[in-house]
Design a protein around this motif. Structure first.
Motif, PDB file in Angstrom:
ATOM      1  N   ASN A 170      99.491 102.308 -32.673  1.00  0.00           N
ATOM      2  CA  ASN A 170      98.227 103.182 -31.505  1.00  0.00           C
ATOM      3  C   ASN A 170      97.986 101.602 -30.802  1.00  0.00           C
ATOM      4  OD1 ASN A 170      95.962 105.651 -30.731  1.00  0.00           O
ATOM      5  ND2 ASN A 170      94.692 103.787 -32.299  1.00  0.00           N
ATOM      6  N   ARG A 223      98.111 102.599 -27.192  1.00  0.00           N
ATOM      7  CA  ARG A 223      97.213 102.969 -25.987  1.00  0.00           C
ATOM      8  C   ARG A 223      96.659 102.060 -24.602  1.00  0.00           C
ATOM      9  NH1 ARG A 223      93.024 101.410 -29.741  1.00  0.00           N
ATOM     10  NH2 ARG A 223      93.202  99.261 -29.381  1.00  0.00           N
ATOM     11  N   GLY A 236      93.638 109.656 -20.957  1.00  0.00           N
ATOM     12  CA  GLY A 236      93.762 109.302 -22.137  1.00  0.00           C
ATOM     13  C   GLY A 236      94.917 110.270 -22.006  1.00  0.00           C
ATOM     14  N   TYR A 257      98.659 108.754 -22.693  1.00  0.00           N
ATOM     15  CA  TYR A 257      98.278 107.760 -23.564  1.00  0.00           C
ATOM     16  C   TYR A 257      98.957 108.836 -25.100  1.00  0.00           C
ATOM     17  CZ  TYR A 257      95.634 106.699 -27.668  1.00  0.00           C
ATOM     18  OH  TYR A 257      94.999 106.562 -29.065  1.00  0.00           O
ATOM     19  N   GLN A 258      98.001 109.304 -25.218  1.00  0.00           N
ATOM     20  CA  GLN A 258      98.574 110.292 -26.361  1.00  0.00           C
ATOM     21  C   GLN A 258      99.318 110.830 -26.636  1.00  0.00           C
ATOM     22  OE1 GLN A 258      93.936 112.220 -28.807  1.00  0.00           O
ATOM     23  NE2 GLN A 258      93.808 113.212 -26.116  1.00  0.00           N
ATOM     24  N   LEU A 318      96.497 118.980 -26.911  1.00  0.00           N
ATOM     25  CA  LEU A 318      95.714 117.920 -26.360  1.00  0.00           C
ATOM     26  C   LEU A 318      94.337 118.301 -25.580  1.00  0.00           C
ATOM     27  CD1 LEU A 318      97.939 115.763 -26.427  1.00  0.00           C
ATOM     28  CD2 LEU A 318      96.515 115.554 -28.416  1.00  0.00           C
ATOM     29  N   ASN A 344      89.695 105.189 -32.263  1.00  0.00           N
ATOM     30  CA  ASN A 344      89.386 104.506 -30.318  1.00  0.00           C
ATOM     31  C   ASN A 344      87.774 104.672 -29.977  1.00  0.00           C
ATOM     32  OD1 ASN A 344      92.109 104.327 -30.420  1.00  0.00           O
ATOM     33  ND2 ASN A 344      92.697 106.121 -29.493  1.00  0.00           N
ATOM     34  N   ASN A 403      90.755 110.551 -29.572  1.00  0.00           N
ATOM     35  CA  ASN A 403      91.418 110.551 -31.228  1.00  0.00           C
ATOM     36  C   ASN A 403      91.759 111.779 -31.200  1.00  0.00           C
ATOM     37  OD1 ASN A 403      90.567 108.183 -32.215  1.00  0.00           O
ATOM     38  ND2 ASN A 403      88.295 108.538 -31.246  1.00  0.00           N
ATOM     39  N   ASP A 404      92.250 112.399 -30.356  1.00  0.00           N
ATOM     40  CA  ASP A 404      92.877 114.034 -30.950  1.00  0.00           C
ATOM     41  C   ASP A 404      93.862 113.109 -31.623  1.00  0.00           C
ATOM     42  OD1 ASP A 404      90.695 114.798 -30.520  1.00  0.00           O
ATOM     43  OD2 ASP A 404      91.233 115.039 -28.644  1.00  0.00           O
ATOM     44  N   ALA A 405      95.359 113.102 -30.735  1.00  0.00           N
ATOM     45  CA  ALA A 405      96.808 112.417 -31.460  1.00  0.00           C
ATOM     46  C   ALA A 405      96.586 111.894 -32.568  1.00  0.00           C
ATOM     47  CB  ALA A 405      97.177 111.950 -29.944  1.00  0.00           C
TER      48      ALA A 405
END
Ligand SMILES: [Zn+2]
Length: 423
Positions: free
Chosen positions: A90, A94, A103, A106-107, A170, A328, A333-335
């Protein structure tokens, strides 16, 4: 430093599940080895001692390999979570992507990176299973070239379907507020229904050839059976299962009026017309008893429960830290939540899985009983023995192992039930 209760619970459950798996497999190994040199009386007329021994050796080899896979998977789950693997991955993804591309990118990149690492870990085991174990027992028909082509195709299909779905979920998680999990469940359900429709017509033909059933004698017999059972299907197809494996099978796919019946060519090569009819009658039994509908509804209900649980967990920072990944601070932070949930859930789910096996075995008995009404129970029994022999499935599994893992009742129980129905 004190450990969070979730950390302890997770670690203890992981160790406990591994211990139970080892205990079950050692039971199975001993039980099969003990009965290796005598064909059970009920099968003595039909199954040779050689075939019985081959089934024992195949079962033992697969159970040992399964143990190795279980141990490695447990280590991998531990590596991703408490040992900091996901945290490290991560941080790299990230810092490289979030500042420049935002975001969501990234995820998505984190999910892709995780999928790639997982696939690289899994591949050697899949290779070993196909080219060592299946090969050694004469079941493998695939070549290295076909295997690699399959890998490339399934990766492409997975990316084509998985990436838009992941992006949608997401986006929902970020935009839909506290009830995001309900919307995500709707998206997930629609996606699953779509796959049910697309799989037989678009996805499966990428990997296999499907030809209309040409054998007229079999065709008229099968059509008469389907009419008797009040079952409408779009077509009867033969699939070239022999391209990859000698194992035989028959199944239904599709929804509503678009249902198809698919026979593996390997099945048709081994069974008589009457036996194929009996096997199909069994499959029709699953439809008559609405097993497929029940299974799909249960899956939808369970995924709603799971997503509701994730909806609650995802907004709690202890959920991340307890599983080895500090959330994070400046990125979504969902992923991470999805990945941690996907890693942790099966660890706990293992102890619930015997319930699913139990229901599945009940359904098999119900489908067998239906087949006895619509076709011949004796033909079904004879087909089952042939399929057991051709798949080198052991006739003497450990009863506890069966209760835990078997989605189908062992042959001895099914034959006994068929005999009971005939008298
Ligand atoms: Zn069945």
């Amino acid at each position: 430093m004190s450990l969070h209760p979730l950390t302890l619970l997770f670690a203890a459950t992981l160790v406990a599940s591994l211990a139970v798996k080892f205990w079950l497999s050692s039971r199975q190994l001993q039980h099969v080895a003990r009965h290796r040199d005598a064909v059970p009386a009920a099968f003595a007329e039909r199954v040779s001692l050689d075939a019985h021994r081959k089934a024992a050796d195949y079962t033992v080899t697969k159970a040992r390999f399964g143990l190795l896979v279980s141990a490695v998977s447990a280590a991998v789950v531990l590596g991703w979570t408490l040992l900091g693997g996901l945290d490290a991955l991560n941080a790299v993804v990230r810092d490289a992507i979030a500042p420049r591309f935002g975001g969501l990118a990234y995820q998505l990149a984190l999910l892709v990176a995780f999928a790639i690492v997982s696939a690289v870990v899994d591949l050697p085991f899949e290779w070993w299973s196909t080219f060592r174990i299946e090969q050694r027992f004469g079941f493998n028909r695939t070549s290295m070239r076909l295997w690699l082509a399959d890998l490339a195709k399934s990766t492409a299909v997975g990316a084509l379907i998985g990436l838009p779905l992941a992006a949608l979920v997401l986006w929902i998680m970020a935009a839909a507020g506290a009830w995001w999990w309900l919307w995500a469940w709707c998206a997930w359900s629609v996606f699953n229904l779509l796959i049910l429709v697309l799989y037989p017509t678009v996805i499966a033909p990428l990997f296999n050839k499907f030809e209309p059933l040409a054998d007229e004698a079999l065709k008229s017999r099968v059509q008469a059976l389907m009419q008797r059972c009040g079952f409408a299907a779009k077509g009867l197809f033969v699939m070239d299962g022999s391209r990859r494996s000698a194992h035989g099978n028959a199944y239904f796919t599709g929804l509503g009026a678009a249902k198809r019946v698919v026979f593996f060519d390997t099945l048709l090569a081994k069974l008589t017309v009457a036996e194929v009819e009996a096997v199909l009658a069994h499959e029709l039994g699953h439809f008559k008893h609405r097993h497929v509908l029940k299974r799909i509804s249960a899956m939808f209900a369970l995924s709603l429960l799971g997503l509701a649980l994730l909806g609650w967990l995802a907004s709690r920072s202890w959920f991340y830290t307890a599983l080895g990944v500090p959330p994070n601070l400046a990125a979504p932070n969902d992923a991470l939540a999805l990945l941690l949930f996907a890693l942790a859930l099966p660890v706990f789910g293992f102890f619930v899985s015997p319930l699913g096996s139990l229901l599945s075995r009940r359904h098999e008995f119900e489908a067998d009983a239906y087949a006895c009404q619509q076709a011949s129970g004796a033909d079904l029994a004879s087909a089952l023995i042939k399929l057991h022999e051709d798949n080198a499935a052991t006739l003497t599994p450990d009863p506890v192992y069966v209760r835990f893992y078997y989605s189908h009742p062992p042959a001895s129980e099914r034959l006994a039930a068929l005999k009971g129905a005939a008298t």
